[in-house]
Design a protein around this motif. Structure first.
Motif, short mmCIF file in Angstrom:
data_model
loop_
_atom_site.label_atom_id
_atom_site.label_comp_id
_atom_site.label_asym_id
_atom_site.label_seq_id
_atom_site.Cartn_x
_atom_site.Cartn_y
_atom_site.Cartn_z
N THR A 191 0.86 -1.19 0.00
CA THR A 191 0.00 0.00 0.00
C THR A 191 0.89 1.23 0.00
O THR A 191 2.02 1.20 0.50
CB THR A 191 -0.90 0.07 1.25
N ILE A 192 0.37 2.30 -0.55
CA ILE A 192 1.06 3.58 -0.44
C ILE A 192 0.07 4.61 0.09
O ILE A 192 -1.14 4.45 -0.09
CB ILE A 192 1.62 4.07 -1.79
N GLY A 193 0.58 5.60 0.75
CA GLY A 193 -0.34 6.55 1.35
C GLY A 193 0.19 7.96 1.32
O GLY A 193 1.28 8.23 0.80
N ASP A 194 -0.60 8.84 1.87
CA ASP A 194 -0.23 10.25 1.89
C ASP A 194 0.92 10.51 2.87
O ASP A 194 1.50 11.59 2.87
CB ASP A 194 -1.43 11.10 2.31
N ASP A 195 1.23 9.54 3.73
CA ASP A 195 2.31 9.74 4.68
C ASP A 195 3.67 9.38 4.09
O ASP A 195 4.61 9.08 4.82
CB ASP A 195 2.03 8.95 5.97
N LYS A 196 3.78 9.37 2.76
CA LYS A 196 5.03 9.16 2.03
C LYS A 196 5.65 7.78 2.27
O LYS A 196 6.87 7.63 2.20
CB LYS A 196 6.07 10.23 2.41
N THR A 197 4.85 6.84 2.62
CA THR A 197 5.42 5.52 2.89
C THR A 197 4.87 4.48 1.92
O THR A 197 3.76 4.60 1.41
CB THR A 197 5.10 5.04 4.31
N ILE A 198 5.70 3.47 1.70
CA ILE A 198 5.24 2.27 1.00
C ILE A 198 5.26 1.17 2.05
O ILE A 198 6.28 0.96 2.72
CB ILE A 198 6.21 1.88 -0.14
N LYS A 199 4.15 0.49 2.22
CA LYS A 199 4.12 -0.57 3.23
C LYS A 199 3.81 -1.90 2.58
O LYS A 199 3.00 -1.98 1.66
CB LYS A 199 3.06 -0.24 4.28
N HIS A 200 4.48 -2.91 3.06
CA HIS A 200 4.33 -4.26 2.54
C HIS A 200 3.64 -5.08 3.62
O HIS A 200 4.14 -5.18 4.74
CB HIS A 200 5.73 -4.81 2.23
N TRP A 201 2.48 -5.65 3.31
CA TRP A 201 1.70 -6.36 4.32
C TRP A 201 1.55 -7.82 3.93
O TRP A 201 1.51 -8.16 2.76
CB TRP A 201 0.29 -5.77 4.45
N LYS A 202 1.38 -8.64 4.96
CA LYS A 202 1.06 -10.04 4.72
C LYS A 202 -0.43 -10.15 4.41
O LYS A 202 -1.23 -9.39 4.92
CB LYS A 202 1.35 -10.84 5.99
N MET A 203 -0.78 -11.17 3.60
CA MET A 203 -2.19 -11.33 3.28
C MET A 203 -2.97 -11.92 4.45
O MET A 203 -4.13 -11.57 4.68
CB MET A 203 -2.32 -12.22 2.04
N GLU A 204 -2.32 -12.83 5.21
CA GLU A 204 -3.05 -13.43 6.34
C GLU A 204 -3.15 -12.43 7.48
O GLU A 204 -2.25 -11.62 7.70
CB GLU A 204 -2.33 -14.67 6.87
N ALA A 205 -4.24 -12.55 8.18
CA ALA A 205 -4.41 -11.69 9.33
C ALA A 205 -3.46 -12.15 10.43
O ALA A 205 -3.11 -13.33 10.50
CB ALA A 205 -5.85 -11.77 9.81
N PRO A 206 -3.01 -11.24 11.28
CA PRO A 206 -2.11 -11.64 12.37
C PRO A 206 -2.85 -12.53 13.37
O PRO A 206 -4.07 -12.43 13.54
CB PRO A 206 -1.71 -10.30 13.00
N GLY A 207 -2.12 -13.42 14.00
CA GLY A 207 -2.71 -14.33 14.97
C GLY A 207 -3.21 -13.61 16.20
O GLY A 207 -3.01 -12.40 16.36
N TYR A 208 -3.81 -14.35 17.09
CA TYR A 208 -4.39 -13.74 18.29
C TYR A 208 -3.28 -13.15 19.14
O TYR A 208 -2.28 -13.82 19.42
CB TYR A 208 -5.17 -14.79 19.08
#
Lengths: 460, 757
Positions: free
Chosen positions: A126-143
């Motif tokens: 994702t990219i955003g207005d806060d000048k960052t590029i973020k790379h995320w995992k598709m799975e949701a984080p565990g409990y």
């Protein structure tokens, strides 16, 4: 004396078991069927009427965002997954079959400007207005785990567009310049500039995967090759282009959504003239996406409608709108080419059928045959006035209808003026240059006119 | 260590500074050594005056300023460039010594030493020499922008050419009858056994035992279906290829047998005429072929030419086709009365001409062609009997009736005709005008398209000269029309034409608008089938254009004026056409000859001498009117309530009663229009459902009609046909992700192309 007796062989007309189909003797001699055309005409007419009656394209609305939906992303490996990013920096992952949100994460501060899922489908950027590029995992984080990106890159300026390479671990962003990034590095492996300061979107060619196109704020579309150090070519249009989309089946065609209400399809080898100009929208076109079959594309517009265009037709085949749908900002065609997804200003994501009257789900063979037959009938008799008038009819909201009419009148007047005083048209004042919100839309410019256009439109 | 050389004004400082880096750093100004020498003398002179004024211990800055001022006095201002040079003592022999050296190092110095060193190859020596000799300055590199532009261009060319390899796939997909998505589907049908076996495992104890035995005996567990040799053969010729090959062979065999049969049949034909025609065709074919041969294979062509020449000579010697034979003489006698005979003679002459004419080819470099031609013409003129000229030449280029094409000449004829007529008969002027107009219009209208074709042909033949003529002709036509008609006609003709143009434009515009819009967007919402019926029939949404047609009113005016003059159209029409005597054209006419064109109309008149078009038309109209009239229908049934049989008629009372007279039809629309037939068959209620203009992909009406006429349904077609006909254009798999086209498609396509070729 010879006696003639009627004799029939029961094998010819008695079926062996009751599960056999009853044999129906037929004579296909055309002289025995004098009314075949009229009968088929009636069938075609009925099929057309039924198509219009059953045309119910709207399937579902996914609500949950707390601000306008700014971007959508398809999952390349799963049909039922959709990602959406909103204007408040929130990203949601949706399950389309259940019509529910499965995961929400606060990805950015400010807008989520762009989002793309990696080709393997295991992670997304994702990219955003806060000048960052973020790379995320598709799975949701565990409990108990915290929602954290795999990787964050802080850029020098705001990024406005993002796209991922089709096959390799490379992605492209745009903002001040177009950057090509390796996933493993925190600096771009290549940057392209060509005398402009801001780009609005960048897209990789899905077929020729090393090529990419971007549109810039100086009304230009620029093409790049990832392997070269310089951009390839630039075409400057009359007004700004918002997005481009490459045809996934035809390597050198792309379509761009322009501020002047039109879409333009280009052959990337011959950028002097567009292959086709697609008209019909009555306000700026904000997004465009090709169907995965490459035969049609869908466009989202500021005029609160979605339109579907055949790729080589100047006018749209379908227009979708609802009362509550506001300016449509992003649109995607699902990977099985059956559905269309649209994200709009009023925080909803809508799911549409790509063919309004299509029956969904598994069809029995007879049903399938009947549908194919009626489809062909409609095609065959499409030029007959009665059928044409029914097949072409679409309901349109009053505002848009009037706007369309007005535009048509303007166009006609302009044409007349142009014809009557061709040599003096340089002295004519151009149409209104105000924004499109005052109810008096600017005229789409025509070739050769010298005019200054207030192209920039603030998103939201 | 770096030694800093300094200006020599302060000698003590110089001495100190030798080998002292600290001071050298403080000193900002560094000068060239040679510069120093140049200015040395002058400086010294000035310094003495200066030192008297100034005290020692001045700060550096002031001194420098002063120095600069002094230097500026010298006139030419030298740029104070500093150089950091190396100590001479520590220099190696390879580097250049700035201290004692002569200054710049020339290329020649380097090359001089190069000659002595044996290690340098001769080639580079030569190159260097050349370099030394050529005194050209090397071009400065391009500016950054330009280099970038060139780079971009190159890159774009490369990318464009790379992308173009998809052309084949894309066009193929566009033309394909059916497209299946996703593209990389598994092929339908049973899988090969090997692939199934791979995933299979021995489970039961029996199976395990067997496998153990097999493995112990080193038997192949998975027996290969094909031996390597077989596989190779399969690879060598795929099934498709084999099929294609077989089909080709079959076709060739069939063609051969057809050809043989045909030859046999032809050989048996006894008809002389048939063979004559055949020979002629062959000759023509040969000629055509010959032209190609001239370019391809001149030697063979020359041989052929010689043969032809021989044939020509023989022909000339034998006089076979000239009018001296017995048959020809007899025909010449008959020709006065018999059309056939005349034609035969003509043909023969033509043949003679053809045979005796020398071929004009690029190979033939004789320059007496013209002589030959003249000779031939003279011959012909001699041979031709006078009466042949009476008839119409069959192959006359200027005669439209024999060709089935009308040339542009009639317009001129009309002009001349009109002129002569105007001069001749002023009394019958108006009648003439009317009659001429109607006739001409009918004729011209009918053959308009043909004339255009002909014109095109002519222009093709004559190159760039003719277009002017054509335009002239047109102008002449306009003039002729003007002169034909009276003043009113003249005034109105332009307006009419303009009106027509408008109409044309309008229709075009409407067509365009119709075609461009796929949707008809309205405010009405459809919920039921009944709503569909309520949809407006005409596309009312289109901007209503003000009617720009001016043709009808003007025509009405036209009619009105005519009426004013008091000419009854019926009278005019029923009057007999006036015969005009026109001198007959000579048979052999040169189409280039302008005088020959004048008599075109005469030809037309002559050709239609027997036809009375107008009376035919009137008859036709009367018949149509009669057809429409109410008829008496006899409904009497013999033997119903009475005796019936042979010779018995139903009684009069009954006949009167059962004879029904149908109601008279509404008056015909062309009741008061004598020169028009308006068909009453057109049904407006049906026309609402009919297609008015030819839809886009079709090229003519026949195509469209045949498309509509062929049914699709299973009531009229066999199952297989229905399947084939109703095949959808795009098929997608339910729930399958369609990936973008991959490189493999390109390979597949290439394979296909190879297989098909």
């Amino acid at each position: 004396m010879k006696v003639k007796v009627l004799s029939r062989n029961p094998d010819d007309y008695v079926r062996e078991t009751k599960h056999d189909i009853q044999r129906v003797p037929r004579n296909y001699d055309p002289s025995l069927h004098p009314f075949e055309v009229s009968r088929e005409y009636t069938r075609a007419l009925n099929a057309t009427k039924l198509e219009r009656v059953f045309a119910k394209p709207f399937l579902a609305s996914l609500d949950g965002h707390r601000d306008g939906v700014n971007c959508l992303a398809k999952h390349p490996r799963s049909l039922s997954t959709l990602l959406s990013g909103s204007c408040d920096g929130e990203v949601k992952v949706w399950n389309l079959t259940k019509h529910e949100c499965v995961r929400t994460l606060q990805a950015h501060e400010g807008f989520v400007r762009g989002m793309v899922v990696r080709y393997c489908g295991s992670s997304f950027f994702t990219i955003g207005d806060d000048k960052t590029i973020k790379h995320w995992k598709m799975e949701a984080p565990g409990y108990g785990e915290e929602e954290e990106p795999l990787n964050t890159i802080l850029g020098k300026a705001v990024f406005t567009g993002l796209d991922h390479h089709q096959k390799s671990a490379v992605f492209a962003t745009c903002g001040h310049q177009v950057d090509i990034w390796d996933e493993q590095r925190s600096t771009p492996i290549r940057s392209f500039t060509w005398g402009v300061d801001s780009f609005s979107s960048v897209r990789f060619n899905p077929v020729e995967t090393e090529l990419l196109g971007s549109c810039a704020s100086d009304r230009s579309i620029v093409l790049y090759d990832m392997r070269e150090s310089t951009p390839l070519k630039k075409v400057i249009m009359t007004m700004r282009t918002n997005t481009i989309s490459w045809n996934p089946m035809e390597a050198y065609y792309f379509t761009c959504a322009n501020e002047d209400y039109n879409l333009y399809t280009y052959d990337m080898r011959y950028l002097e003239n567009p292959v086709k100009v697609h008209v019909d929208h009555v306000s700026a076109v904000l997004d465009v996406d090709y169907s995965p079959t490459g035969r049609e594309f869908v466009s989202a517009s500021f005029d609160k409608t979605i339109r579907i265009f055949p790729k080589d037709s100047a006018s749209s085949r379908e227009v979708y709108h609802t009362k509550r749908m506001q300016h449509v900002i992003c649109v995607k065609w699902s990977a099985d080419s059956k559905y269309i997804l649209s994200g709009s200003d009023e925080m909803n994501i809508r799911l549409w059928k790509a063919n309004a009257a299509e029956k969904l789900g598994v069809l029995s063979p007879r049903e399938k045959q009947a549908i194919h037959y009626s489809q062909k009938l409609k095609e065959k008799f499409q030029h007959h006035p009665q059928i044409k008038r029914i097949a072409r009819h679409r309901h349109l909201p009053k505002v848009i209808h009037h706007q369309r009419k007005e535009l048509r009148v303007m166009k006609e007047a302009r044409r007349r003026k142009c014809v009557s005083s061709f040599f003096f048209f340089f002295f004519l004042s151009p149409g209104s240059t105000e924004g499109r919100n005052d109810g008096n839309p600017p005229l789409p410019p025509f070739k050769g006119e010298v005019a200054i256009w207030a192209g920039a439109r603030e998103k939201v | 260590m770096a030694k800093v050389s300094k200006k020599n004004s302060h000698k003590k400082k110089l001495m100190v500074s030798c080998g002292d880096p600290a001071i050298s750093e403080g000193d900002q100004q560094l000068l060239y050594e040679d510069e120093e020498e140049e200015q040395g003398g002058m400086d010294r002179a000035e310094e003495e005056t200066m030192s008297s004024e100034e005290d020692e211990g001045e700060d550096e800055r002031k001194r420098q300023k002063l120095l600069e001022g002094i230097r500026s006095l010298g006139g030419k201002r030298k740029k104070a460039l500093g150089e950091r040079s190396e100590a001479a003592g520590q220099m190696s022999e390879f580097s250049v010594n700035p201290d004692g050296g002569p200054g710049k190092v020339q290329l020649s110095d380097l090359i001089g030493s190069l000659e002595k060193t044996p290690a340098v190859p001769a080639k580079s020596k030569k190159q260097l020499k050349n370099l030394q000799r050529s005194k050209k300055t090397i071009e400065s590199p391009l500016s950054k922008q330009e280099t970038e532009r060139i780079q971009r261009d190159m890159a774009f060319q490369k990318a464009a050419s790379e992308v173009s390899r998809w052309d084949g796939v894309i066009t193929q997909n566009q033309r394909a009858e059916q497209l299946l998505f996703p593209l990389n589907r598994d092929p339908a049908g049973p899988r090969p056994v090997e692939r199934l076996v791979v995933g299979w495992k021995a489970r039961t104890p029996l199976e395990q035992e067997i496998f153990a035995l097999l493995s112990a005996n080193k038997q192949p567990l998975i027996d290969p279906i094909l031996t390597p040799a077989e596989e190779a053969s399969v690879k060598a010729m795929s099934l498709e290829e084999a099929k294609i090959r077989r089909a080709e062979l079959q076709k060739a065999r069939a063609l051969q047998s057809y050809y043989e049969a045909k030859a046999r049949r032809e050989r048996k034909i006894k008809s002389k005429k048939y063979h004559k025609v055949q020979n002629k065709a062959k000759r023509k074919e040969f000629l055509k072929h010959f032209e190609e041969m001239v370019q391809m294979d001149p030697a063979v062509a020359l041989q052929e030419l010689n043969k032809m020449e021989l044939a020509r000579m023989q022909e000339r010697m034998t006089l076979k086709h000239q009018n001296s034979s017995k048959w020809a003489k007899s025909k010449a006698i008959m020709a006065k009365y018999d059309e056939e005979a005349r034609k035969a003679m003509q043909q023969q002459l033509e043949m003679n001409k053809e045979l005796t004419q020398r071929l004009i080819t690029p190979l033939n470099d004789d320059d007496d062609e013209e002589e030959e031609k003249e000779e031939a013409a003279a011959d012909e003129a001699d041979m031709l009997p006078d009466f042949v000229n009476d008839a119409v030449d069959g192959r006359d280029a200027s005669n439209p009736w024999m060709k089935g094409k009308l040339s542009a000449e009639p317009a001129q004829q009309q002009l001349s005709d009109a002129l002569t007529e105007a001069a001749q008969a002023s009394v019958s002027e108006e009648e003439e005008c009317q009659a001429g107009e109607t006739e001409e219009e009918a004729l011209l209208g009918e053959f308009n398209s043909r004339r255009k074709l002909h014109q095109a042909q002519e222009s093709d033949a004559a190159g760039g000269v003719l277009p002017e003529e054509v335009t002239e002709d047109r102008a002449a036509a306009v003039e002729s029309e003007a002169s034909d008609s009276d003043d009113s006609c003249l005034l109105e003709s332009p307006s009419i034409s303009r009106g027509r143009e408008n109409v044309l434009k309008e229709t075009k515009a409407t067509d365009h608008s119709e075609r461009s819009a796929l949707l008809e967007e309205r405010l009405m919402r459809i919920r039921t089938v009944e709503d569909l019926e309520l949809l407006p029939h005409e596309p009312s949404d289109e901007p209503s254009q003000p009617p720009t047609t001016k043709a009808p009113p003007s025509e009405e005016k036209h009619l009105g004026k005519r009426k004013k003059k008091g000419i009854e159209l019926k009278e005019v029409l029923t009057k007999e056409t006036k015969l005009i005597k026109v001198p007959f054209t000579p048979t052999v006419t040169d189409s280039e000859d302008p005088e020959a064109k004048i008599d075109q109309r005469g030809l037309i008149k002559e050709a239609f001498a027997g036809d009375d078009v107008i009376s035919d038309f009137l008859k036709d109209k009367r018949r149509k009117e009669d057809e429409g009239k109410s008829k008496v229908i006899d409904l009497t049934l013999p033997g119903w309530g009475d005796w019936g049989g042979v010779g018995l008629k139903p009684p009069k009372r009954k006949r009167r009663r059962f004879r029904v007279k149908s109601a008279p039809p509404p008056p015909r629309k062309d009741q008061h229009l004598p020169s028009v037939i308006i068909s009453e068959k057109r049904n407006t209620s049906v026309s609402l459902h009919q297609v008015h203009s030819l839809p886009f992909p079709f090229e003519n009406h026949a195509q469209f009609e045949s498309c509509i006429r062929s049914p699709l349904g299973r009531a009229w077609n066999t199952e297989r046909t229905v399947k084939k006909v109703t095949k959808p254009r795009v098929v997608t798999q339910l729930g399958a992700i369609i990936d973008p086209m991959a490189e493999e498609e390109l390979l597949k396509n290439n394979k296909k192309v190879v297989a098909s070729s």
